[in-house]
Write a protein that holds these residues in place. Structure first.
Motif, short mmCIF file in Angstrom:
data_model
loop_
_atom_site.label_atom_id
_atom_site.label_comp_id
_atom_site.label_asym_id
_atom_site.label_seq_id
_atom_site.Cartn_x
_atom_site.Cartn_y
_atom_site.Cartn_z
N ASN A 1 29.89 36.15 36.78
CA ASN A 1 28.95 35.35 37.93
C ASN A 1 27.89 35.78 38.01
O ASN A 1 27.13 34.90 38.68
CB ASN A 1 29.91 35.26 38.98
CG ASN A 1 30.88 34.06 38.64
OD1 ASN A 1 30.74 33.01 38.76
ND2 ASN A 1 32.14 34.36 38.86
N GLY A 2 27.54 37.29 37.05
CA GLY A 2 26.42 37.64 38.13
C GLY A 2 25.31 37.17 37.39
O GLY A 2 23.99 37.60 38.11
N PHE A 3 24.84 36.57 36.56
CA PHE A 3 24.00 35.47 35.97
C PHE A 3 23.45 34.89 37.12
O PHE A 3 22.33 34.27 37.96
CB PHE A 3 23.64 35.13 34.95
CG PHE A 3 24.25 33.64 34.87
CD1 PHE A 3 23.94 32.86 35.16
CD2 PHE A 3 25.54 34.40 34.53
CE1 PHE A 3 24.52 31.74 34.37
CE2 PHE A 3 26.01 32.46 34.52
CZ PHE A 3 25.70 31.69 34.57
N LYS A 4 24.30 34.33 38.10
CA LYS A 4 24.24 32.75 39.22
C LYS A 4 23.95 33.51 40.69
O LYS A 4 22.94 33.25 40.56
CB LYS A 4 25.76 32.35 39.26
CG LYS A 4 25.94 31.29 38.05
CD LYS A 4 27.19 30.65 38.16
CE LYS A 4 28.03 30.46 37.29
NZ LYS A 4 29.60 30.18 37.36
N SER B 1 50.70 37.86 39.46
CA SER B 1 50.38 38.80 39.75
C SER B 1 48.96 38.92 39.96
O SER B 1 48.35 39.43 38.85
CB SER B 1 51.06 40.32 38.64
OG SER B 1 50.82 41.17 39.35
N ARG B 2 48.62 39.61 41.44
CA ARG B 2 46.99 39.49 41.30
C ARG B 2 46.44 40.37 40.63
O ARG B 2 45.43 40.59 40.26
CB ARG B 2 46.67 40.10 42.59
CG ARG B 2 46.93 37.78 43.48
CD ARG B 2 46.93 38.88 45.26
NE ARG B 2 45.51 38.36 45.72
CZ ARG B 2 44.44 37.62 45.91
NH1 ARG B 2 44.97 36.52 45.65
NH2 ARG B 2 43.92 38.23 45.33
N GLN B 3 47.07 41.83 40.61
CA GLN B 3 46.13 43.02 39.98
C GLN B 3 46.17 42.88 38.59
O GLN B 3 45.17 43.35 37.81
CB GLN B 3 47.96 43.85 39.82
CG GLN B 3 48.78 44.10 39.01
CD GLN B 3 49.78 45.33 39.03
OE1 GLN B 3 49.51 45.56 40.78
NE2 GLN B 3 50.43 45.78 38.56
N HIS B 4 46.28 41.77 38.00
CA HIS B 4 46.05 40.79 36.40
C HIS B 4 44.94 40.42 36.41
O HIS B 4 43.99 40.44 35.62
CB HIS B 4 47.75 40.36 35.42
CG HIS B 4 48.23 41.27 35.58
ND1 HIS B 4 48.54 42.01 34.60
CD2 HIS B 4 49.69 41.31 36.28
CE1 HIS B 4 49.37 42.92 34.61
NE2 HIS B 4 50.44 42.32 35.56
N ILE B 5 44.16 39.98 37.67
CA ILE B 5 42.73 39.51 37.71
C ILE B 5 42.04 40.57 37.18
O ILE B 5 41.88 41.47 37.76
CB ILE B 5 42.81 38.97 38.73
CG1 ILE B 5 43.81 37.43 38.89
CG2 ILE B 5 41.84 38.29 38.86
CD1 ILE B 5 43.49 37.27 40.75
N PRO B 6 41.22 40.47 36.49
CA PRO B 6 39.92 41.43 35.32
C PRO B 6 39.19 40.86 36.70
O PRO B 6 37.69 40.31 36.29
CB PRO B 6 39.65 40.97 34.15
CG PRO B 6 40.34 39.46 34.48
CD PRO B 6 40.65 39.27 35.31
N HIS B 7 38.59 41.64 37.67
CA HIS B 7 37.65 41.30 38.73
C HIS B 7 36.40 41.75 38.64
O HIS B 7 35.59 41.38 38.48
CB HIS B 7 37.52 42.12 40.20
CG HIS B 7 39.22 41.55 41.04
ND1 HIS B 7 39.66 40.00 41.70
CD2 HIS B 7 40.65 42.31 41.28
CE1 HIS B 7 40.28 39.61 41.99
NE2 HIS B 7 40.98 41.61 42.06
#
Ligand code: SAM
Length: 350
Positions: free
Chosen positions: A17-20, A4-10
């Protein structure tokens, strides 16, 4: 079975990935990718690699990552593919564009990034990590950390200059200031904010007051059209006499200092001010619950002794020195503003 895609904590994945992404922006700026693309409009991968003096493989990875972040475009042109700056990159990332953030980006790369790499220690010890990051004790943040070498000083001034140019107009036009004729921009650095005030208020002169090391370097940052309503005075705002003015500007000053240091500075200002004098504070204001904006709270993680405050917290400190809050402006730019007025001490309400 479909996960279930809704469980991916976007939101967590993007923080992860913010630091990259930040480092991609910093590295492209440091290697002058946006500048070389600006001078030639569009370049092939090999041309960019040649001009920034880097490997083709490494440059390809950097440019592709920058395209994915919306910083560059990659387009087919005749039989070849070329890279170009996006409109936003041309406006804000090219180093000599009028609204360039380049100075601030390089400061984040060279100064803030090393401090953040010691964040665990900063949290454990509750102290600045300058010594670990730069091998030098930091007794006094500006004198010891930012102004110890000319090269570091110019980079710090450039960072302040770039933010002041982007936010200055919104701060300068936040309030009707026609009653004031002389202003003093306390810690006014390169004068970028002061020039915005004189542009916005034809009857106003502004004295920029900053440390001698900063004032001596101001010529590196003067605008093409100088304005003789802007002048510069060198001194230490904790120790020396302050210039007389009927409006004092404190832009990005108060957050750098503890409440104790604020009292030293504000009691000096209070003595200089006659009733009716204005004091304009420009900062990122926290909401009253101290939850947002998150960029203010993130900035605080690498601060030395200061703290971010809400409008009520600023008002509480200033009211102790006879300054009453009159107006507040959330500018929707990087800095907000509050205007305080010095009350007549004999005019006590019962
Ligand atoms: N007001 C500018 C702006 O908004 O772009 C610069 C803000 S910068 C965060 C803080 C400024 O305060 C620097 O220019 C620094 O040199 C100056 N400053 C720090 N300590 C000072 C002191 N003791 N006396 C005078 N200026 C000081």
């Amino acid at each position: 079975m479909e996960c279930s895609r809704q469980h991916i904590p976007h939101s967590i994945i993007s923080l992860l990935n913010g630091f990259k992404a930040s480092k991609t922006l910093f590295t492209a700026s440091k290697l002058k990718v946006f500048d070389v693309l600006n001078s030639s409009n569009s370049l092939t991968l090999e041309e960019v690699a040649g001009q920034i003096n880097a490997s083709v493989l490494g440059t390809e990875r950097l440019l592709e990552a920058a395209v994915s972040l919306g910083l560059l475009e990659w387009v087919k042109q005749q039989n070849t593919s070329v890279y170009r700056n996006t409109e936003q990159a041309s406006r804000f990332l090219v180093s000599d564009s009028p609204e360039s953030l380049n100075g601030y980006i390089l400061h984040c790369n060279d100064m803030v990034w090393p401090l953040f790499s010691h964040l665990e220690n900063a949290v454990r010890e509750g102290t600045s990590q300058h010594e670990r990051a730069f091998g030098k004790k930091n007794e006094e943040v500006f004198q010891d950390a930012f102004y110890s070498k000319d090269e570091v000083k110019i980079r710090f001034m450039d960072a302040m200059h770039s933010i002041a140019r982007v936010t200055g107009k919104d701060v300068a036009t936040a309030f009707e200031l026609s009653p004031y004729k002389t202003a003093c921009d306390i810690g006014g650095c390169t004068g970028a904010m002061a020039y915005e005030f004189t542009k916005a208020h034809p009857g106003l002169s502004v004295i920029v007051f900053d440390l001698p090391q900063v004032i001596e370097m101001r010529r590196h940052f003067q605008p093409k059209e100088t304005d003789d309503r802007v002048s510069f005075v060198a001194g230490d705002f904790f120790k020396d006499d302050l210039p007389k003015a009927d409006l004092y500007i404190l832009a990005r000053i108060l957050h750098d200092w503890s409440d104790e240091k604020l009292h030293v500075l504000l009691s000096k200002l209070s003595k200089m001010c006659t009733p009716g004098c204005g004091l304009l504070v420009s900062e990122i204001f926290l909401d009253e619950e101290r939850k947002r904006p998150s960029r203010a709270l993130l900035q605080a993680l690498s601060m030395t002794e200061g703290k971010q405050r809400s409008p009520t917290e600023y008002s509480d400190v200033l009211e102790k020195h006879g300054f009453t809050p009159k107006h507040i402006k959330h500018t929707d730019n990087l800095l907000d503003a509050m205007l305080f007025v010095k009350e007549d001490p004999n005019d006590k309400r019962t």
